[in-house]
Design a protein around this motif. Structure first.
Motif, PDB file in Angstrom:
ATOM      1  N   THR A   9       0.835  -1.207   0.000  1.00 41.23           N
ATOM      2  CA  THR A   9       0.000   0.000   0.000  1.00 41.23           C
ATOM      3  C   THR A   9       0.865   1.251   0.000  1.00 41.23           C
ATOM      4  O   THR A   9       0.626   2.205  -0.748  1.00 41.23           O
ATOM      5  CB  THR A   9      -0.921  -0.006   1.249  1.00 41.23           C
ATOM      6  N   ARG A  12       2.266   1.945  -3.477  1.00 44.69           N
ATOM      7  CA  ARG A  12       1.359   1.626  -4.602  1.00 44.69           C
ATOM      8  C   ARG A  12       1.584   2.535  -5.809  1.00 44.69           C
ATOM      9  O   ARG A  12       1.379   2.128  -6.940  1.00 44.69           O
ATOM     10  CB  ARG A  12      -0.110   1.635  -4.143  1.00 44.69           C
ATOM     11  N   ASP A  13       2.046   3.775  -5.584  1.00 45.97           N
ATOM     12  CA  ASP A  13       2.206   4.696  -6.727  1.00 45.97           C
ATOM     13  C   ASP A  13       3.643   4.765  -7.236  1.00 45.97           C
ATOM     14  O   ASP A  13       3.969   5.608  -8.079  1.00 45.97           O
ATOM     15  CB  ASP A  13       1.744   6.103  -6.318  1.00 45.97           C
ATOM     16  N   VAL A  14       4.518   3.941  -6.690  1.00 44.91           N
ATOM     17  CA  VAL A  14       5.941   4.022  -7.075  1.00 44.91           C
ATOM     18  C   VAL A  14       6.227   2.996  -8.176  1.00 44.91           C
ATOM     19  O   VAL A  14       5.948   1.806  -8.003  1.00 44.91           O
ATOM     20  CB  VAL A  14       6.847   3.738  -5.843  1.00 44.91           C
ATOM     21  N   PRO A  15       6.763   3.461  -9.319  1.00 43.78           N
ATOM     22  CA  PRO A  15       7.061   2.502 -10.400  1.00 43.78           C
ATOM     23  C   PRO A  15       8.153   1.519  -9.995  1.00 43.78           C
ATOM     24  O   PRO A  15       9.115   1.899  -9.324  1.00 43.78           O
ATOM     25  CB  PRO A  15       7.553   3.385 -11.550  1.00 43.78           C
ATOM     26  N   GLU A 290       8.345  -6.361  -9.837  1.00 44.33           N
ATOM     27  CA  GLU A 290       6.921  -6.679  -9.902  1.00 44.33           C
ATOM     28  C   GLU A 290       6.647  -8.046 -10.522  1.00 44.33           C
ATOM     29  O   GLU A 290       7.460  -8.562 -11.294  1.00 44.33           O
ATOM     30  CB  GLU A 290       6.160  -5.593 -10.643  1.00 44.33           C
ATOM     31  N   TYR A 374      14.081   5.268  -1.926  1.00 45.72           N
ATOM     32  CA  TYR A 374      12.991   5.858  -1.135  1.00 45.72           C
ATOM     33  C   TYR A 374      13.331   5.688   0.338  1.00 45.72           C
ATOM     34  O   TYR A 374      13.852   4.649   0.748  1.00 45.72           O
ATOM     35  CB  TYR A 374      11.662   5.168  -1.461  1.00 45.72           C
TER      36      TYR A 374
END
Ligand SMILES: Cc1ncc(COP(=O)(O)O)c(C=O)c1O
Length: 396
Positions: A9, A12-15, A290, A374
């Motif tokens: 979660t 979720r927006d991190v490539p 992924e 990050y």
């Protein structure tokens, strides 16, 4: 250990792929180092960090216990001086050029220093003539070979040739008579303790033999390091530092009275090799790739992930799957450059695009795979920090 769904979660927006550092875990590792370091100062091994913001963070958190950086290349050292650091000990000998020496001379006017590692008269001669040419005095450190030599076995590394007191005397005499060289420190790195895990994949008997070799070696390490330091002091008086150890030898090195600083790098990230020691650190540095295919109900293919660590090629050098922890790599293919099949030991629901979190075997090498990491704290993304690679520094 983190929770898979919480991490999924959060990012979720991190490539993907991406890497991240958990600062709460880094803090835990800093406390671990400080709790075990007794009266020793800490020198940070930059090869195991490779990120200027992380180095600055560690420096500020270690506060008065911080005693400089152990660097691995002259260009890297100059780049670090240029970025606010003051004291670099080059952990490894390197022949430097006139241009590099001139840049070092400029930094030295602002009290910034690179101490060069030495293990031969030939290196001393080269520096002496460079010093004459540019009118500069070099700071140097001597590397002791602390490996244990047994019939048919070298327990340790093949680096410095200096192991007899007579060899040190020759170097000390040379330095004493030189106008261009100053002995700042002595380093003795006990690689066979710090770099050899206590728990291997080779079985209990093998681990018992390693443990015995480590015990036998420790006595020799303490006595040789003490003898060399005493000899150096008889020539030069007190030195600026006596360096030893690494993340894997924290306790053993800190128990040695003849050193006053210990090098630590890998322990801060705790790449997975560092789980395999007694008294381990906490994992703080991870990467994610992924799911790109579903091959069967319990078999998935990951997009990339094959970041294999340097050194002798064995399974320990492969990444480890962190989460979901029911996943294991396929034995036939292991981790590939663009595809890595993984198998779940239990029923698991993973969708295309879902992250799988991994850990590298070695600490700094992961930083060469990403431009930025990050940074999370209390399960929030608080920043991104550029790696050496992100800064455009391709060093070694
Ligand atoms: C000279 C030297 N000192 C210390 C270390 C320990 O570094 P780390 O704490 O990252 O394992 C190393 C690692 O290889 C080394 O080569």
């Amino acid at each position: 250990m983190h929770d898979y769904n919480e991490l999924k979660t959060l990012f979720r927006d991190v490539p993907k792929p991406f890497s991240f550092i958990d600062l709460d875990e880094i803090d835990r590792n800093i406390d671990h180092v400080l709790d075990h370091s007794q009266d020793k100062k800490i020198r940070i091994a930059t090869k195991s960090i490779r990120n200027i913001s992380v180095l600055k963070y560690l420096k500020s958190m270690l506060a008065h216990n911080y005693n400089g950086l152990m660097t691995f290349h002259i260009e890297e050292s100059l780049y670090l001086l240029d970025n606010g650091f003051e004291h670099c000990l080059m952990g490894y000998p390197q022949k430097i050029s006139k241009d590099q020496a001139l840049r070092l001379k400029t930094f030295s006017k602002n009290n910034k220093k690179i101490v060069l590692m030495i293990d031969s008269i030939e290196q001393l001669q080269q520096l002496e003539s460079l010093g004459e040419e540019i009118d500069f005095n070099f700071d140097i450190c001597i590397d002791i070979d602390l490996s244990l030599k047994l019939p048919g076995l070298v327990f340790g590394v093949l680096r410095s040739p200096l192991r007899e007191l007579g060899a040190f005397e020759k170097l000390f005499n040379y330095i004493k008579n030189s106008k261009r060289l100053k002995l700042n420190g002595i380093m003795g790195y006990e690689a066979q303790i710090a770099g050899v895990t206590d728990y291997s994949q080779k079985g209990f008997l093998f681990d018992c033999i390693i443990s015995w070799l480590k015990r036998v070696s420790t006595k020799k390490i303490y006595s040789l390091r003490e003898n060399v330091v005493n000899l150096a002091k008889s020539y030069f008086g007190e030195l600026e530092f006596i360096n030893g150890g690494g993340s894997g030898s924290l306790e053993m090195s800190c128990a040695d009275k003849s050193i006053d600083e210990i090098t630590v790098g890998s322990g801060f990230y705790c790449s997975h090799l560092f789980d395999k020691y007694k008294n381990p650190f906490s994992p703080s540095c991870f990467y994610a790739v992924e799911v790109s295919r579903k091959n069967q109900d319990n078999v998935f293919t990951l997009h990339g992930g094959g970041y294999i660590a340097s050194g002798s090629c064995d399974l320990l050098k492969h990444p480890e799957i962190y989460l979901p922890n029911s996943l294991v790599p396929s034995k036939n293919e292991m981790f590939g450059e663009v595809q890595s099949p993984v198998i779940s030991k239990e029923k698991i629901k993973l969708e295309l695009g879902d992250p799988v979190f991994l850990r590298h075997a070695k600490a700094g090498e992961l930083m060469e795979r990403f431009n930025k990491v990050y940074i999370i704290k209390e399960m929030k993304i608080i920043d991104t920090w550029s790696t050496y690679r992100g800064d455009g520094q391709c060093i070694l």
